[in-house]
Design an enzyme around this catalytic site. Structure first.
Site, PDB file in Angstrom:
ATOM      1  N   LYS A 237      51.180  14.941  34.289  1.00 58.13           N
ATOM      2  CA  LYS A 237      51.640  13.777  33.508  1.00 58.13           C
ATOM      3  C   LYS A 237      52.507  12.889  34.390  1.00 58.13           C
ATOM      4  O   LYS A 237      52.330  11.664  34.426  1.00 58.13           O
ATOM      5  CB  LYS A 237      52.433  14.225  32.273  1.00 58.13           C
ATOM      6  CG  LYS A 237      51.594  15.054  31.328  1.00 58.13           C
ATOM      7  CD  LYS A 237      52.354  15.440  30.091  1.00 58.13           C
ATOM      8  CE  LYS A 237      51.642  16.555  29.349  1.00 58.13           C
ATOM      9  NZ  LYS A 237      50.186  16.440  29.248  1.00 58.13           N
TER      10      LYS A 237
ATOM     11  N   LYS B 193      42.296  23.930  35.579  1.00 56.46           N
ATOM     12  CA  LYS B 193      42.512  23.294  34.270  1.00 56.46           C
ATOM     13  C   LYS B 193      42.483  24.348  33.165  1.00 56.46           C
ATOM     14  O   LYS B 193      41.442  24.964  32.913  1.00 56.46           O
ATOM     15  CB  LYS B 193      41.410  22.252  34.038  1.00 56.46           C
ATOM     16  CG  LYS B 193      41.508  21.545  32.707  1.00 56.46           C
ATOM     17  CD  LYS B 193      42.560  20.478  32.740  1.00 56.46           C
ATOM     18  CE  LYS B 193      43.034  20.071  31.378  1.00 56.46           C
ATOM     19  NZ  LYS B 193      44.361  19.497  31.375  1.00 56.46           N
TER      20      LYS B 193
ATOM     21  N   GLY C 233      45.641  17.444  24.206  1.00 54.27           N
ATOM     22  CA  GLY C 233      44.834  18.332  23.371  1.00 54.27           C
ATOM     23  C   GLY C 233      45.698  19.413  22.731  1.00 54.27           C
ATOM     24  O   GLY C 233      45.492  19.792  21.573  1.00 54.27           O
ATOM     25  N   ASN C 234      46.703  19.918  23.476  1.00 52.59           N
ATOM     26  CA  ASN C 234      47.600  20.937  22.907  1.00 52.59           C
ATOM     27  C   ASN C 234      48.414  20.368  21.761  1.00 52.59           C
ATOM     28  O   ASN C 234      48.763  21.090  20.832  1.00 52.59           O
ATOM     29  CB  ASN C 234      48.563  21.475  23.982  1.00 52.59           C
ATOM     30  CG  ASN C 234      47.880  22.481  24.883  1.00 52.59           C
ATOM     31  OD1 ASN C 234      47.133  23.320  24.426  1.00 52.59           O
ATOM     32  ND2 ASN C 234      48.128  22.371  26.176  1.00 52.59           N
TER      33      ASN C 234
ATOM     34  N   LYS D 234      43.141  14.589  31.485  1.00 53.30           N
ATOM     35  CA  LYS D 234      43.144  13.326  30.725  1.00 53.30           C
ATOM     36  C   LYS D 234      44.330  12.433  31.116  1.00 53.30           C
ATOM     37  O   LYS D 234      44.264  11.213  30.959  1.00 53.30           O
ATOM     38  CB  LYS D 234      43.131  13.575  29.215  1.00 53.30           C
ATOM     39  CG  LYS D 234      44.389  14.193  28.653  1.00 53.30           C
ATOM     40  CD  LYS D 234      45.271  13.191  27.965  1.00 53.30           C
ATOM     41  CE  LYS D 234      46.589  13.755  27.519  1.00 53.30           C
ATOM     42  NZ  LYS D 234      47.227  14.871  28.158  1.00 53.30           N
TER      43      LYS D 234
END
Ligand code: ADP
Ligand code: CP
Length: 328
Positions: A277, A130, A12-13, A215
Site C-alpha cells: 500500500k 500474494k 479484499g480482506n 490491487k
C-alpha cells in the site's frame, strides 16, 4: 484538500469481517456498509473511481474448484480473478445504485472487466508472495503444502495463507474505456483484484496468465494514468504505524514520501499487507508529485478528508503545513 479526482482501492480482506463472515451475503453487507463513504465523497464534489481487492475471494474459488475436482473441470487462476471481478463488481454496482437512489442521486454505475498486462518473465513467478483465501494455523497450512502442493506463508501475524505469484502491473488494457466512462460522468468500478493478468505476445495478442496482481499497485498505476489528485486505500486499520504490533507502536498521521520510503526500507510495514500500500502510494506520487495518498479504515474516510484521521502521504503534508506529525 479540495475535491478533485480520486481512486479508492478497497481491500479484499476489508470485505471479509472475520472467518465467521465469509459468506457472499456477509461480504455484500460489508460492501453496503462501505459505499456511503464513496457517495459522501461524490456529494463532496469528488470524481471517484473505485477499485477493489480479491485475495480472500480468489482463494475461496480455487479451493472450491479443488474440492470439486473429478466432478467438474478446474478454474484456471486468471478466470478465477475474472470471476471475482464479476461477483465483487456486482456487489459494488448494486450497493452503489441503492445508496445513490436512497439519497435521491442518479449516476450510471458500471463495473468493468479489466485486464492488466504483466511481464511473463517477472521474477515474481519464481516466488509466490500474494496471500489468497482464508487464514489457517501453521499445521493446516503445512498439510496443504504437503498434500496439495500449495505454497504458503505467514500473513502479517494473522495466521498462515496460501500464496500465488503476484507480478507487477505494467499496463491497463481498458484504460481509455475507463477514462471515457469517468469523463462522461459514470461511477466506474475497475481493476478488480488488480486486473486479470494477461501477457502481450509480440503480435499484440493477449494471453491469460495464472497470477493475482496486487490491487494497490494496479490502483496506483490507474490513479497516475487518470491524473488523479488522490489515491485512497481503505483497509483494516485507521492509520499506518511504525513498529506495528509492538509496545512501541506509533500511529502516523502525515508523512512525506521520503520518510515513508525510509520506514519502508527499515521494514516497518508488513510484506504483502501494508508494504504494497505504501509502495503503491509512493509510485503514484512519483508520477503525480502534487497529489496525495491516504491510507485509512473505510469508516474513517470522511474524517480523514477533514484531516482528523488516516495516514496522509504527500510532498506538502497538511496541504502546505510542512510539519510531520505522529500520534501514539
Ligand atoms: N505498519 C503497519 N501499520 C498498520 N497496519 C499494518 C502494518 N503492517 C501490517 N499491517 C496490517 O496490514 C493490514 C492491511 O493489509 P491487508 O489486510 O492485507 O489489506 P487489504 O485491506 O488490502 O486486504 C492492516 O489491517 C494491519 O493488520
Ligand atoms: N488482489 C489483491 O491485492 O487483493 P487484496 O487486496 O484482497 O489482497
Amino acid at each position: 484538500m479540495s475535491a478533485g479526482r480520486a481512486v479508492i482501492a478497497f481491500g479484499g480482506n476489508a470485505l471479509v469481517r472475520d472467518d465467521a463472515h465469509q459468506s457472499i451475503p456477509d461480504q455484500y453487507d460489508t460492501v453496503v456498509d462501505t459505499v456511503p463513504a464513496i457517495v459522501d465523497m461524490i456529494e463532496g464534489g469528488w470524481n471517484v473511481v473505485v477499485t477493489h481487492g480479491n485475495g480472500p475471494q480468489v482463494g475461496y474459488i480455487l479451493r472450491r474448484s479443488e474440492l470439486a475436482l473429478g466432478e467438474v473441470a478446474p478454474v484456471p487462476l486468471d478466470y478465477a480473478v475474472g470471476d471475482t471481478q464479476g461477483a465483487i463488481g456486482y456487489m459494488f454496482s448494486k450497493a452503489l445504485h441503492n445508496e445513490l437512489s436512497r439519497r435521491g442521486m442518479s449516476r450510471p454505475v458500471v463495473s468493468l472487466v479489466t485486464q492488466t498486462v504483466v511481464d511473463p518473465e517477472d521474477p515474481a513467478f519464481e516466488r509466490p508472495t500474494k496471500p489468497v483465501g482464508g487464514f489457517m494455523d501453521e499445521a493446516t497450512a503445512r498439510r496443504y503444502e504437503r498434500e496439495l502442493g500449495w505454497t504458503i506463508a505467514p500473513d502479517g501475524g494473522r495466521g498462515w495463507r496460501r500464496t500465488v505469484p503476484s507480478p507487477k502491473p505494467r499496463e491497463i488494457i481498458e484504460l481509455e474505456t475507463i477514462r471515457s466512462l469517468v469523463d462522461a460522468g459514470s461511477l466506474v468500478v475497475a481493476c478488480g483484484g488488480g486486473g486479470i493478468p494477461v501477457a502481450r505476445r509480440p503480435d499484440g495478442r493477449l494471453d491469460g496468465v495464472e497470477a493475482v496482481i496486487d490491487k494497490d499497485r494496479a490502483s496506483g498505476l490507474l490513479a497516475a494514468a487518470l491524473d488523479a489528485d488522490l489515491l485512497v486505500i481503505p483497509t483494516g486499520v485507521e492509520r499506518v504505524a511504525i513498529r506495528f504490533g509492538t509496545p512501541e507502536q506509533e500511529w502516523l498521521s502525515e508523512l512525506t514520501p521520503a520518510t515513508a520510503a525510509r520506514y519502508a526500507a527499515e521494514g516497518h510495514f508488513g510484506e504483502g499487507s501494508m508494504q504494497p500500500k505504501v509502495e503503491a502510494v509512493l509510485d503514484f506520487l512519483r508520477a503525480r508529485p502534487t497529489a496525495a495518498g491516504l491510507i485509512t479504515a473505510p469508516a474513517c474516510i470522511a474524517a480523514a478528508l477533514e484531516r482528523r484521521s488516516g495516514t496522509w502521504i504527500e510532498n506538502t503534508p497538511g496541504n502546505g503545513d510542512t510539519q510531520e506529525e505522529t500520534q501514539r
